[in-house]
Scaffold this motif. Structure first.
Motif, PDB file in Angstrom:
ATOM      1  N   ASP A 864      39.476  36.305  29.392  1.00  0.00           N
ATOM      2  CA  ASP A 864      40.082  35.010  29.054  1.00  0.00           C
ATOM      3  C   ASP A 864      41.589  34.989  29.319  1.00  0.00           C
ATOM      4  O   ASP A 864      42.165  33.938  29.582  1.00  0.00           O
ATOM      5  CB  ASP A 864      39.799  34.663  27.591  1.00  0.00           C
ATOM      6  N   LYS A 865      42.239  36.141  29.202  1.00  0.00           N
ATOM      7  CA  LYS A 865      43.681  36.176  29.488  1.00  0.00           C
ATOM      8  C   LYS A 865      44.066  37.545  30.035  1.00  0.00           C
ATOM      9  O   LYS A 865      43.425  38.559  29.736  1.00  0.00           O
ATOM     10  CB  LYS A 865      44.483  35.865  28.229  1.00  0.00           C
ATOM     11  N   THR A 868      48.905  41.930  28.555  1.00  0.00           N
ATOM     12  CA  THR A 868      50.386  41.880  28.540  1.00  0.00           C
ATOM     13  C   THR A 868      50.993  43.228  28.902  1.00  0.00           C
ATOM     14  O   THR A 868      52.115  43.308  29.411  1.00  0.00           O
ATOM     15  CB  THR A 868      50.885  41.445  27.159  1.00  0.00           C
ATOM     16  N   ARG A 924      36.847  32.940  35.703  1.00  0.00           N
ATOM     17  CA  ARG A 924      37.497  33.782  34.700  1.00  0.00           C
ATOM     18  C   ARG A 924      38.098  35.043  35.322  1.00  0.00           C
ATOM     19  O   ARG A 924      39.160  35.513  34.921  1.00  0.00           O
ATOM     20  CB  ARG A 924      36.475  34.197  33.638  1.00  0.00           C
ATOM     21  N   ALA A 933      48.900  40.333  37.583  1.00  0.00           N
ATOM     22  CA  ALA A 933      47.873  40.618  36.575  1.00  0.00           C
ATOM     23  C   ALA A 933      47.018  41.812  36.993  1.00  0.00           C
ATOM     24  O   ALA A 933      46.678  42.672  36.165  1.00  0.00           O
ATOM     25  CB  ALA A 933      46.998  39.395  36.343  1.00  0.00           C
TER      26      ALA A 933
END
Length: 984
Positions: A864-865, A868, A924, A933
């Motif tokens: 979903d993300k 970090t 996704r 990313a």
């Protein structure tokens, strides 16, 4: 063509008549006389009747050195009907279980006698013309024929009974299924007669001989007269409650409102009041059971109590002490003259064979359904149970409640099949071969017309239970009443294993608590106070290491279940749905009333975690049933009331305390018809079992495995918790896409609709429960400390090269894959799709898009993300268990998106939705695999997600090629679908 066929038939008939009219070659037209009787029986000893020298059913002569028996039939033998019943009585772990029986008569043909099975399956109650036609078209069947040795003066013919019985054994497949002796015939050269008794109404014979594998085996035969009973009135079956039936087609029926020719009578005993003037009277002939002397003394009273539970129901319909139970005892000689195989006596038999089996078969009159004989078999294995084998139990639980149609579909999709996915990798080829053979047996069964409703033993069920789906195994459980396979004892074995584990852990914790108390006293230099005599806890009175208040009622419940079968009752797997789990564990129910509607369900034991954790107002309910339930009383009322108006009985069908759903309903729409579920609210019990599993995992290393014990006990304990865990999952899955089914007829008081869709909210709660407890890594309680101790003992294991490792990834993905199979197989998806149409559009309903989207979001949530911080191989973005789960989900979406995966009307919407989910997964994953990313994604997760995108792109491209090859809206003769070699 028609004239040619007719002419051929005429010529053939003429030739046949000429052949029958002509004497055999080399034989005189008039047959020579038979040899004299004394010559035939020379060297034989006559066996007299055991009852006051009254002439026996057949005149019997025996020559024991040759193991040969001659039988002289009575003068009126041609007008008599007989039962010939076979029972394996020795040399088999299932000795004592009723085998096949034959309803027969004798008919002479010159110098031979034919043993004939009359046609009872098709009859006519109509006019004379229909009766004549049925008699001509549907004829009797010759079972065997045997030579007439001679005739008795003034009586009937003499035959070689040993030869007849040997041929019957051969027709049973050499008795191989019954005796476990392998294929092939018995060695009759080494046969001996171990029992021979003659009575006015029956003959009892036991023959022992080596089977094909050399082990001695005994078969007992009972030949008994089946007289007509004009006092008995058959009772029609009613689908609103469950009895075994004797059925036939009546081709003389012509009904305006119903074209069905089937007539079904319930199987039941013939009970009459000894004094009809009394409201409650003893019966003229009670149903009498004898508890076999092999039953351990410590369990006998519980066996008796279970059988006598039913008298409560009979008393309500006017019979006092309808069932009587007596102990057979070797020490005192009480009733030792009675043989369990003798059809005149009903026995509760006990086998020490270390097998978890119990079965309550009976033999019923094939014309009327009157029960004539019953023998219940109990075995000791379920009491000994400690840990069920993971490999055996889990596949069975995963398939529990699956529809036969879904099992058929799995045959063509082995990657979806829980029997394959839950098997150890080294055994999967064997499982695949067994499944292929089972399918072949099933197809052959159907091709021969044997897959009918009246054969209650469906081969599908054997497969679902992980048992051999073949006729040899089925013989063990198929009886005259065609009783369905009963796995009640296996359910009790699971209960005993769970309770033993829990009880042992409690004892360990109590011991630690006492030691801690003693240490505290020593530290405080206090002298221990004198203990007063305190009453023992109910869990301190032990039988075979288990508390008697637990194991006693559990045995009584099992016996009551099997006695219920012998009274004619079928399973009732909806019975456990009348109370909530909270109600069951309350003072309102405990000790006052049974916690389910029927002992004919597979009722689990109760261990309340709220009570264990001593939550306020929490109560530990009864561990097991304490009597028969309200449905049982209702069913007995229908079957045995002397009132003629049965409408007053069936009018109660909508009573919430009288639910009914039987074997054929398992796997159907109604999720409340399950074998291993419990309670009105499914999530209450499932949550309790999950908490129980988690509790045991927390104490597995510290408390469960004691000093000096092998760490292999930790593996057994963990597998036991995994069984509890999986059972909670699999019993919740049928609620998704389910609908309640009612058997009410139009006009019944408070009649319910036949189908009512399970509320959408309950379906969503079940789905959320499954997602939380099947798809999250934390659900399985696996820590490095536990994994380091999950090992097996290989020295005494399964053989050379046995692995002592716990294959964690295979075990977990096996369960997760099986859950996905239950959620995403075409039958479940079709039911959800159909239910959408059943629910009005302005009302809430679970839809296919919602199900698929919910699963995708839950399974691919890591995408979903973007992370970090960079992830590593040791701390990956997606764990190894979750990568396996995602790969499995991806495979399911690919399979469902492909054309031809299913042929139902829902297949196209399912395919389109699966394709949409593939695109959603792609949407996704792509942002994680691009730009900055991607640099933060660990190698494991990155390679996994790269493969995911590659697979999805190939499938979507293949679909484009497929559609391009369509001609006029239909695929061309050779559509091109390129998936690559990596698709399984």
């Amino acid at each position: 063509m028609t004239r040619i066929c007719a002419g051929f038939v005429a010529l053939a008939a003429t030739a046949l008549l000429a052949h029958l009219a002509a004497p055999c070659q080399g034989q005189e037209a008039s047959q020579p006389d038979f040899p004299p009787l004394d010559k035939v029986v020379e060297g034989f000893e006559k066996v007299n009747s055991d009852i006051n020298q009254t002439p026996s059913l057949y005149t019997i002569w025996v020559k024991k050195p040759e193991a040969r028996i001659l039988a002289g039939l009575p003068r009126n033998y041609e007008s008599q009907k007989y039962f010939i019943a076979a029972t394996p009585s020795g040399g088999s772990v299932f000795a004592g279980l009723q085998g096949p029986d034959y309803y027969v008569y004798w008919k002479p043909f010159d110098k031979r006698l034919a043993l004939i099975v009359p046609n009872t399956a098709i009859r006519s109650s109509g006019d004379a013309e229909s009766k004549s036609s049925v008699k001509r078209l549907f004829t009797d069947q010759v079972l065997l024929d045997t030579p007439i040795l001679t005739n008795q003066p003034g009586s009937g013919p003499v035959i070689d009974l040993t030869a007849v019985l040997n041929e019957l054994t051969a027709k049973m497949g050499g008795g191989r299924a019954l005796l476990g002796a392998g294929g092939g015939p018995f060695n009759t050269r080494l046969a001996s007669i171990t029992k021979l008794k003659a009575f006015p109404q029956n003959i009892e014979v036991t023959i022992e001989a080596p089977g094909p594998n050399g082990s001695f085996a005994s078969m007992s035969y009972s030949i008994s007269l089946v007289p007509d009973n004009p006092a008995y009135t058959p009772r029609k079956a009613d689908e609103r409650l469950g009895y075994f039936t004797t059925e036939y087609d009546d081709y003389g029926l012509y009904k305006i409102d119903n074209s069905d020719t089937k007539v079904r009578y319930i199987n039941r005993w013939h009970l009459e009041k000894a004094d009809p003037s009394l409201k409650v009277s003893p019966p003229k002939q009670p149903i009498v059971f004898y508890i076999e002397h092999t039953t351990p003394i410590r369990y006998r009273r519980w066996v008796r109590e279970g059988a006598l539970m039913w008298n409560k129901a009979f008393e309500k319909v006017g019979f006092a002490n309808a069932i009587e139970v007596y102990y057979q005892d070797a020490a005192t000689g009480a009733h030792m003259e009675k043989d369990p195989e003798d059809v005149r006596y009903n026995f509760l038999r006990w086998l020490n064979n270390n097998v978890s089996t119990a079965i309550g078969p009976s033999r019923a009159h094939p014309l009327t359904g009157q029960i004539l004989d019953a023998d219940i078999v109990l075995t000791d294995g379920w009491i000994r149970a400690f840990f069920n084998q993971f490999e055996d139990q889990l596949p069975r639980m995963a398939l529990e409640g699956m529809a036969p149609e879904a099992i058929d579909w799995l045959d063509a999709h082995p990657d979806w099949d829980p029997r394959v996915r839950l098997a150890p990798p080294s055994k999967r080829n064997q499982v695949l071969a067994r499944i292929a053979q089972a399918r072949a047996n099933r197809l052959a069964h159907a091709a021969h017309g044997r897959d009918h409703d009246h054969d209650h033993l469906h081969l599908h069920e054997l497969e679902a239970l992980g048992l051999p789906a073949d006729d040899n195994f089925a013989h063990l459980f198929r009886t005259a009443g065609r009783h369905r396979l009963c796995m009640a004892a296996d359910c009790k074995a699971m209960n005993v294993a769970l309770f033993k584990m829990h009880f042992e852990l409690l004892q360990a914790m109590n011991d630690d608590s006492k030691e801690a108390d003693d240490e505290d006293k020593d530290k405080e230099n206090e002298k221990p106070k004198e203990k007063k005599d305190e009453p023992k806890s109910e869990l301190e009175t032990l039988i075979d290491g288990m508390p008697e208040p637990f194991i006693g009622p559990l045995l009584a419940d099992l016996v009551a279940h099997e006695v219920g079968h012998t009274l004619g009752l079928r399973h009732n797997f909806k019975a456990s749905s009348i109370y909530s789990f909270k109600e069951i564990n309350s003072e309102k129910i405990k000790g006052k009333k049974p916690f389910t509607a029927s002992v004919m369900d597979y009722n689990p034991i109760i261990i309340s975690m709220d009570a264990f954790e001593k939550k306020p107002d929490a109560v530990q309910g009864d561990y097991a049933m304490i009597g028969i339930g309200p449905y049982d009383e209702w069913a007995i009322e229908y079957g045995y009331t002397l009132e003629n108006d049965l409408k007053k009985v069936t009018d109660r069908v909508a009573d919430s305390m009288l639910p009914f759903g039987t074997d054929q309903d398992v796997g159907g729409l109604d999720p409340s018809v399950q074998r291993y579920d419990f309670g009105k609210e499914p999530l209450e019990y499932a949550d309790n079992q999950m908490r129980l599993a988690q509790f045991h995992r927390r104490h597995l290393i510290e408390k469960f495995v004691k000093d000096g014990q092998s760490w292999s006990k930790a593996l057994k304990g963990y597998n036991m918790t995994l069984s509890m865990h999986s059972t909670a999952l699999f019993t919740n899955l049928p609620w998704i896409g389910g609908a309640y089914v009612a058997r009410d007829k139009k006009g019944d008081p408070n009649a319910r609709p036949p189908i009512t869709v399970v509320p959408a909210d309950l379906q969503r709660k079940s789905l959320a429960f499954v997602i939380e407890n099947a798809f999250q890594d934390s659900a399985f309680g696996l820590t490095p400390e536990i994994l380091a101790r999950l090992t097996d003992e290989t020295q005494f294991g399964s053989g050379f090269g046995s692995s002592n490792e716990f294959t964690v990834h295979d075990r977990i993905i096996g369960i997760q894959a099986s859950v996905l199979t239950r959620l995403l197989n075409p039958v479940t998806l079709r039911r959800i799709y159909d239910n959408e149409f059943r629910v009005p559009a302005d009302q809430d309903a679970l839809t296919l898009p919602e199900l698929m989207e919910t699963l995708t979001k839950a399974i691919w949530s890591e995408c979903d993300k973007a992370p970090t911080e960079p992830t590593t191989a040791r701390k990956p973005l997606i764990s190894s268990l979750r990568r396996n789960l995602q790969r499995e989900h991806l495979e399911r979406m690919i399979d469902l998106s492909l054309p031809g995966s299913d042929r139902s009307a829902a297949s196209k919407p399912i395919s389109d939705l699966a394709t949409a989910q593939l695109k959603a997964i792609k949407g996704r994953v792509e942002p994680l695999m691009a730009g900055e990313a991607r640099a933060k994604v660990d190698p494991y997760s990155a390679s996994h997600l790269d493969e995911t995108l590659d697979r999805i792109n190939k499938v979507l491209n293949a679909q484009v090629i497929y559609n391009a090859n369509k001609v006029g809206g239909q695929p061309s003769a050779a559509p091109i679908i390129l998936l690559g070699d990596d698709h399984r």
